[in-house]
Design an enzyme around this catalytic site. Structure first.
Site, PDB file in Angstrom:
ATOM      1  N   ASP A  17       9.495   2.767   1.621  1.00 12.38           N
ATOM      2  CA  ASP A  17       8.316   3.556   1.989  1.00 12.38           C
ATOM      3  C   ASP A  17       8.122   3.404   3.500  1.00 12.38           C
ATOM      4  O   ASP A  17       7.585   2.407   3.982  1.00 12.38           O
ATOM      5  CB  ASP A  17       7.082   3.060   1.218  1.00 12.38           C
ATOM      6  CG  ASP A  17       5.825   3.842   1.596  1.00 12.38           C
ATOM      7  OD1 ASP A  17       5.847   4.551   2.619  1.00 12.38           O
ATOM      8  OD2 ASP A  17       4.824   3.736   0.868  1.00 12.38           O
TER       9      ASP A  17
ATOM     10  N   LYS B 132       2.978  10.879   7.648  1.00 11.11           N
ATOM     11  CA  LYS B 132       2.116  10.564   8.796  1.00 11.11           C
ATOM     12  C   LYS B 132       2.568  11.239  10.101  1.00 11.11           C
ATOM     13  O   LYS B 132       2.185  12.366  10.369  1.00 11.11           O
ATOM     14  CB  LYS B 132       2.024   9.057   8.970  1.00 11.11           C
ATOM     15  CG  LYS B 132       1.219   8.393   7.830  1.00 11.11           C
ATOM     16  CD  LYS B 132       0.781   7.008   8.227  1.00 11.11           C
ATOM     17  CE  LYS B 132       0.157   6.224   7.100  1.00 11.11           C
ATOM     18  NZ  LYS B 132      -1.271   6.388   6.979  1.00 11.11           N
TER      19      LYS B 132
ATOM     20  N   PHE C  18       0.861  -1.187   0.000  1.00 12.81           N
ATOM     21  CA  PHE C  18       0.000   0.000   0.000  1.00 12.81           C
ATOM     22  C   PHE C  18       0.894   1.231   0.000  1.00 12.81           C
ATOM     23  O   PHE C  18       1.655   1.470   0.934  1.00 12.81           O
ATOM     24  CB  PHE C  18      -0.930   0.034   1.225  1.00 12.81           C
ATOM     25  CG  PHE C  18      -1.934   1.155   1.108  1.00 12.81           C
ATOM     26  CD1 PHE C  18      -3.148   0.959   0.477  1.00 12.81           C
ATOM     27  CD2 PHE C  18      -1.633   2.435   1.586  1.00 12.81           C
ATOM     28  CE1 PHE C  18      -4.060   2.008   0.337  1.00 12.81           C
ATOM     29  CE2 PHE C  18      -2.541   3.475   1.446  1.00 12.81           C
ATOM     30  CZ  PHE C  18      -3.761   3.267   0.824  1.00 12.81           C
TER      31      PHE C  18
END
Ligand code: PLP
Length: 479
Positions: free
Chosen positions: A256, A285, A171
């Site tokens: 990532d 985030k 993802f």
């Protein structure tokens, strides 16, 4: 003449100030819509989300957040193990974050001049790169997906190659580039065609990666060190092996760390657990402090310089809001809090305690398969049981929808134990815990006791858990 014109302009200036406009008091506005929020949101926004919240009993009207806790309309306290999908590493409303942001708002420092070198961006870049000393340059963006897009562009520009290799189950976001390398069909369905030259390989399969690399057309291999969907762990040697293969075949290795970075796994970056030094690292985030969206692409100088290679290309990759003062301040303050509260070390220690406690339950509960993760990124995985009665109950609900069982854990955790958690991914039998890194010993006791109670209840057939299962199935089939 000029004086008359100036007086006219002054007379036309608005006289309402922020202090006098009642509609600009956001707390009052928030309170005023406590009762009609779902109706408004359904009418003008995502109706399906509201339906889903009602169905599973999550429509409790959260009205306050503090640290690792949320409070509903009745003042009931919840432990938030979702952390806004990993955003609230330092908790909600950290005073240092508020102070840093207030200092920006209270100042008149110029923002987004664009034809200027933004000072706070320079400071944040320096401090981030000090944590990742083998990388030299930082590019800022506004979201995780935007950082992924930027990394794909850097990789293609730096290598002169087109192919991006990504993993099953990966993802990386849902914008078009990111979606083109999303390894979960449920996010892609209905949105084709995607970017060409994106090759999917199984996670943890070095020979598949090598086969993809052998053609010589691969710009980069992008991978989450621990996959967020499912909390899938890299096999020993996988990340080192992948980095080495990339180097051998002239491809870049992109980590990532949008979810795993900034202490989540008990190290500043998750790749540090496996001694890997990627060519490009993506973070986002937690860097926002939960307040201002921000992401960063950290990379080697040679990659950066391939894109910014001439003065007339100085603005070739820009994003209007990317280096805004509030986002940079949020990043600087977040790094400060992580260091001053030793949250990376704390995540490692707390994670170890939780993993030990959850793992110790496995021999007692046949539905439990595995506990995995690192630091405070933890999955409790379940599987089809052996005993007949339990197996029949499992089969009944899993026949309606694969992964339905996980909701028999997350829903009672929420409704009965006031813990907000999530199913680890589409069709997944794992429940994912992603607490703020500040959770304390009492929170751990709360988690351990509640998780065990809910798992124990799921072993009683017939019982409340399985009647909830039947209701979910009925609603699912009706929908
Ligand atoms: C590993 C990873 N990469 C990228 C993204 C996309 O980030 P965003 O939702 O900010 O675009 C996410 C979001 O969950 C993520 O977990």
């Amino acid at each position: 003449m000029q004086e008359i014109a100036a007086a006219q302009i002054r007379a036309a200036e608005p006289t309402v100030t922020a202090a006098t406009a009642p509609s600009l008091d956001m707390s009052a506005l928030f309170a005023r819509h406590a009762d009609d929020c779902h109706e408004l949101y359904s009418r003008y926004g995502n109706e399906q989300l509201v339906r889903m919240l009602k169905l599973v009993g999550y429509d409790v009207g959260f009205c306050r957040g503090e640290g690792q806790y949320l409070f509903d309309r009745n003042g009931t306290k919840y432990l938030d193990l979702l952390s806004g999908f990993g955003v609230f590493a330092i908790g909600r409303h950290h005073p240092a974050l508020r102070a840093a942001l207030a200092s920006v708002l209270d100042s008149e420092m110029p923002n987004l001049i664009q034809m200027d070198a933004p000072r706070l961006a320079a400071v944040l870049a320096e401090r981030l790169l000090a944590q990742v000393p083998y990388l030299d340059k930082a590019l800022f963006a506004n979201s995780g997906g935007e950082a992924v897009e930027a990394a794909m562009k850097f990789a293609r520009a730096a290598t002169g190659r087109s192919v991006i290799v990504y993993c099953d189950n990966a993802f990386h976001g849902v914008s078009y580039g990111a979606l083109s390398i999303n390894g979960d069909e449920s996010f892609r369905s209905g949105f084709a065609p995607f970017l060409p030259d994106c090759i999917r390989v199984p996670f943890n399969d070095l020979s598949a990666l090598e086969t993809a690399l052998i053609g010589g057309e691969v710009a980069a291999f992008i991978v989450e060190p621990i996959q967020g969907k499912g909390v899938n762990m890299p096999a020993d040697g996988y990340l080192q092996g992948a980095a080495e293969l990339c180097r051998r075949h002239g491809a870049l290795f992109i980590a990532d760390e949008i979810q795993t970075g900034l202490g989540r796994t008990g190290r500043f970056l998750a790749v540090e657990h496996w001694n890997v030094e990627p060519d490009i690292v993506l973070i986002s985030k937690a860097l926002s402090g939960g307040y201002v969206p921000v992401s960063a692409v950290l990379m080697r100088r040679q990659i950066f310089d391939k894109v910014y290679d001439r003065m007339d290309r100085a603005l070739v990759m820009v994003s209007t809001f990317a280096e805004n003062n509030l986002a940079m301040a949020a990043g600087i303050a977040t790094l400060e809090v992580l260091a001053s509260e030793r949250l990376v070390e704390r995540a490692a220690a707390t994670g170890e305690r939780l993993m030990r406690a959850f793992s110790a339950m496995i021999p007692r509960y046949e539905l439990m398969r595995e506990v995995r993760g690192k630091g405070l990124m933890i999955a409790i995985d379940f599987a089809r049981p052996r005993s007949l009665k339990l197996r029949a109950a499992w089969d009944l609900i899993e026949a309606a929808r694969q992964g339905m069982f996980s909701q028999l854990i997350t829903i009672p955790l929420f409704t009965d134990h006031k813990i907000l958690s999530q199913v680890a991914g589409t069709n997944s039998h794992a429940v994912k815990l992603l607490p703020p890194l500040i959770v304390c010993s009492a929170d751990c006791d709360w988690m351990i006791k509640s998780v065990e109670a809910v798992i124990a209840a799921s072993h009683r057939v017939p019982g409340a858990a399985w009647s909830l299962g039947r209701t979910l199935v009925a609603n699912y089939l009706r929908a």
